[in-house]
Design an enzyme around this catalytic site. Structure first.
Site, mmCIF file in Angstrom:
data_model
loop_
_atom_site.group_PDB
_atom_site.id
_atom_site.type_symbol
_atom_site.label_atom_id
_atom_site.label_comp_id
_atom_site.label_asym_id
_atom_site.label_seq_id
_atom_site.Cartn_x
_atom_site.Cartn_y
_atom_site.Cartn_z
ATOM 1 N N ASP A 1 40.501 38.185 41.615
ATOM 2 C CA ASP A 1 41.288 38.888 40.605
ATOM 3 C C ASP A 1 40.963 38.242 39.247
ATOM 4 O O ASP A 1 40.184 37.294 39.151
ATOM 5 C CB ASP A 1 42.786 38.871 40.955
HETATM 6 C C1 BGC Z 1 45.530 42.730 38.533
HETATM 7 C C2 BGC Z 1 44.728 43.557 39.507
HETATM 8 C C3 BGC Z 1 43.782 44.472 38.767
HETATM 9 C C4 BGC Z 1 42.912 43.649 37.852
HETATM 10 C C5 BGC Z 1 41.893 44.471 37.094
HETATM 11 C C6 BGC Z 1 44.654 42.067 37.485
HETATM 12 O O1 BGC Z 1 45.397 41.479 36.486
HETATM 13 O O2 BGC Z 1 46.257 41.756 39.241
HETATM 14 O O3 BGC Z 1 45.594 44.285 40.352
HETATM 15 O O4 BGC Z 1 43.025 45.206 39.675
HETATM 16 O O5 BGC Z 1 43.747 42.980 36.922
HETATM 17 O O6 BGC Z 1 42.483 45.249 36.132
#
Ligand code: BGC
Length: 758
Positions: A317
């Site tokens: 993530d």
């Molecule tokens: C979130 C994810 C998301 C990613 C990309 C992160 O901050 O936890 O769920 O897919 O950002 O946008």
């Protein structure tokens, strides 16, 4: 080479289409593995030609703003445009394999096409011509594309208890995502929403294991369809594992989950989605039991690869490798963090702001701290997904080929999903449905904005631009005004605005009040809260309106259950709307006036008290009642599975084809449901099982089957369920999934029968 691969893929698809189902024939999984082994050979050849820098580039994912002009590319006031020198640097110097995200504002599908085509054209000029894979959070439709169809958020989809509807929604989301030239969707969320405080509860399918895993599979199947079909996308199961239950309820704060619970509650949805063929996965940003998941080779390699057999891409993530150093403090330097995480098993780093990951990983491999084999396994998975998606042959899909984007038929599907999600929790003296001649006052902070209908991840991350980009859609006030004699007075705003006096005056002149309360849009850390009790000004508005003596219909638009026990007795009807999307207000108007009949069911417990959160499948000792001496707090405002209809359903004839089974046998359950009211309605038939005695304290009951049916007045249907060992199993003290001999109780619609496992 690309051309040859294309021909092989096509012929394999033809073979699979022509095959007749036959017991002796290869199963779909075997067929897929034949296709996979062809791709595996292509991957191996390509990999053998690649330099270390090229391989590490494939493992690097940057955010779009790294290659756009200006300093603050997320600012919506700044026009978005790509910086060709930075694009060149990313793709040629660092050989970046993946890009994600929006530039802070939604783009038209044509602008997405132009943007992604520029990346793919650059990638085609590199020695290996490996296409980039663009990823986006299209979590309720392709929510960063102007004009896209936005659906209810996941929690609302769960409330429909309708798997085929959810699959259809995912299919349309995939189509519109490909219409935006994007092949990779960071969805679905497979964590369970078991902590009502958590600001992403609404991104889940609710609190239940069975509901979560079956809905997850429906969504994965809808997104992925047949891999390689340009109408489908790669799904991304997230956030593996245990992200949804931080102890404090605040996003990305520590979770403490015993391994037994991890396996019983949180692993099954991932296991099922892996089995359903999901080809990518995103990792939990948090730490469990003091171990950040991004550094856990136990979870990322032993369990994910060893036990679940997952062969796709595991992407980190946002910036989570760096956080091993800066936040979790398990790595003394960023370089140590990269070593730790790559060796634990990640394949791609969502870096996302710079190229340090690529530089340092090359050093680590040259120093011998990360093996070439580890790099090769990660890069093979990435190349394989790119091939499975058909990106080598068709690196960018053209919006011109997607005539149904934003069509009326997709809008109708979104409205249908919203209608089936709205959950009627109270209907005193059958005040609903209303007749159209009645004068209605629409009031409250969620009544005249598209933000609380859509929630976060809508046009931008926090959903704060929804009123600008969805101004052609109806707010609740719009939808009611277009239908009936409606007065709208705001009453209170989220920012503290107060026109309660005007609302009370308007109520006096109306017959009924539609009171729209809840939350404004948010997600992740900005949605953290210190309290989920309904704010004072909303309570004050409700009390003032109740003093007029008018009937009140309460509508809740909210991402988590906001506690409102103080005013619940003052209202006559309650609709839980969750975050129903762009057609949620139209759906509500049809429900309130009886054009449609409500059929949603709560996918979570709705707590009554702020310090007493208990999930529905709690333990017996969660509910100790010793009169005059001690009472525990299992006292919910509403329970998981609750939801009313304008008609009535009677359950009868619960029957079993056997009352005993061994581990390799099964029992067929059937039950008759009759619509005993005078109008057509949909009913979710829920089957719960209680293990009466077990070596690990059993849950009071747990959902093990559900089916949604539609019945005309006086019509009946028999619904069937099959109980196998799986439905009777739990994770025991030795961390093994097991079914223990003994008695179990089946409960469908209040009818109960006992069975025995021999
Ligand atoms: C979130 C994810 C998301 C990613 C990309 C992160 O901050 O936890 O769920 O897919 O950002 O946008």
């Amino acid at each position: 080479m690309m051309r040859i691969l294309h021909i092989i893929l096509l012929s394999l698809i033809v073979v699979s289409c022509n095959s007749e189902p036959n017991k002796n024939e290869q199963s779909p999984t075997t067929k897929e593995s034949t296709m996979n082994s062809e791709i595996d050979q292509k991957v191996a050849t390509l990999l053998s030609e690649m330099t270390l820098e090229e391989k590490v580039g494939q493992m690097t994912q940057i955010t779009l703003d790294v290659v756009t002009k200006g300093d603050n590319q997320y600012s919506s006031s700044q026009p978005y445009s790509l910086d060709s020198a930075l694009v060149h640097k990313a793709i040629h110097s660092y050989k970046v394999g993946s890009i994600l995200n929006t530039p802070g504002v939604p783009l038209s599908k044509e602008d997405w096409y132009k943007t992604i085509k520029i990346f793919q054209d650059e990638a085609a000029k590199t020695p290996r011509q490996i296409p980039i894979i663009y990823g986006i959070d299209a979590i309720h439709g392709v929510n960063y594309t102007i004009g896209a169809t936005l659906f209810p958020q996941q929690i609302g989809l769960a409330a429909t208890f309708n798997k085929s509807l959810v699959k259809e929604v995912a299919k349309v989301s995939a189509y519109e995502t490909r219409a935006s030239s994007i092949p990779w969707n960071f969805s679905p969320v497979l964590g369970l929403g078991r902590n009502p405080l958590w600001p992403r509860l609404w991104e889940t399918f609710g609190e239940d294991v069975y509901l979560g895993k079956t809905m997850g599979v429906a969504m994965v199947e809808g997104y992925q369809g047949t891999l390689g079909d340009p109408n489908t996308v790669a799904s991304c199961m997230k956030h593996y594992l245990g992200y949804s239950v931080p102890l404090s309820g605040k996003d990305r704060t520590p979770a403490w989950i015993p391994e037994r619970e991890l396996r019983q509650y949180f692993l099954p949805a991932f296991k099922e989605a892996v089995d359903a063929g999901s080809i990518t996965l995103m990792i939990n940003s948090g730490e469990i039991n003091g171990v950040p998941v991004h550094a856990s080779s136990f979870l990322l390699t032993d369990v994910l690869r060893g036990e679940l057999g997952f062969e796709g891409i595991a992407v980190t993530d946002w910036a989570d490798i760096n956080y091993l150093h800066t936040r979790h403090k398990v790595a003394e330097t960023i370089k140590d963090a990269i070593k730790m995480s790559v060796n634990a098993g990640i394949d791609m780093s969502m870096v996302p702001h710079d190229f340090e990951f690529a530089e340092l990983l090359v050093e680590l491999v040259k120093e011998g701290s990360v093996s070439n084999e580890r790099i090769d396994s990660a890069v093979s998975r990435i190349l394989k997904v790119k091939m499975q998606l058909g990106l080598f042959e068709n690196p960018v899909t053209d919006p011109k080929n997607y005539p149904d984007f934003g069509s009326d038929k997709f809008a109708a599907l979104s409205k249908k999903a919203a209608i089936e999600s709205f959950t009627l929790l109270k209907n005193k003296n059958n005040i609903l449905p209303l007749s159209e001649g009645i004068k209605i006052l629409v009031t409250g902070p969620t009544a005249n904005s598209m933000r609380p209908l859509n929630g976060g991840w809508s046009y931008n991350w926090q959903g704060s631009e929804a009123d600008n980009y969805a101004d052609d859609k109806n707010t609740i006030a719009d939808a009611f005004s277009k239908k009936v004699n409606t007065t709208f007075v705001q009453g209170v705003t989220f920012e503290g605005g107060n026109t309660i006096e005007a609302a009370v005056k308007a109520a006096a002149k109306s017959d009924v009040v539609l009171l729209c309360l809840g939350e404004n849009s948010y997600t992740e850390t900005p949605g953290n809260t210190n309290s989920i009790i309904m704010p004072d000004n909303q309570i004050e508005l409700a009390k003032a309106l109740s003093e007029t003596g008018k009937k009140i219909i309460l509508v809740l638009l909210e991402g988590r259950p906001i506690i409102f026990n103080e005013i619940e007795p003052l209202v006559d009807a309650v609709f839980m709307g969750y975050l129903p999307g762009n057609y949620g207000a139209d759906a509500l108007a049809d429900l309130v006036y009886g054009v449609e009949n409500p059929s949603g069911r709560l996918p979570i417990n709705y707590p009554k008290h702020p310090h007493a959160f208990v999930n529905y499948n709690h333990k017996h000792s969660d509910n100790i009642v010793v009169p005059n001496y001690y009472e525990s707090d299992y006292d919910q405002q509403y329970e998981f599975g609750d939801g009313l209809s304008y008609t009535t359903f009677e359950y009868s004839d619960l029957s079993l084809n056997a009352i005993e089974m061994s581990e390799d046998e099964s029992i067929e359950v059937s039950v008759k449901i009759t619509n005993t009211g005078n109008r057509k309605g949909k009913e979710s038939v829920l089957l719960f099982i209680s293990d009466l005695y077990a070596s690990i304290t059993p849950e009071v009951r747990a959902l093990k089957g559900y089916e949604k049916i539609e019945l005309d007045a006086a019509e009946s249907e028999i619904v069937h369920f099959t109980i196998t060992k799986d439905e009777l199993s739990f994770v025991n003290e030795n961390l093994k999934t097991t079914a223990e001999p003994g008695d179990f109780e089946i409960n469908v619609g209040g009818l109960k029968k006992k069975i025995k496992l021999k």
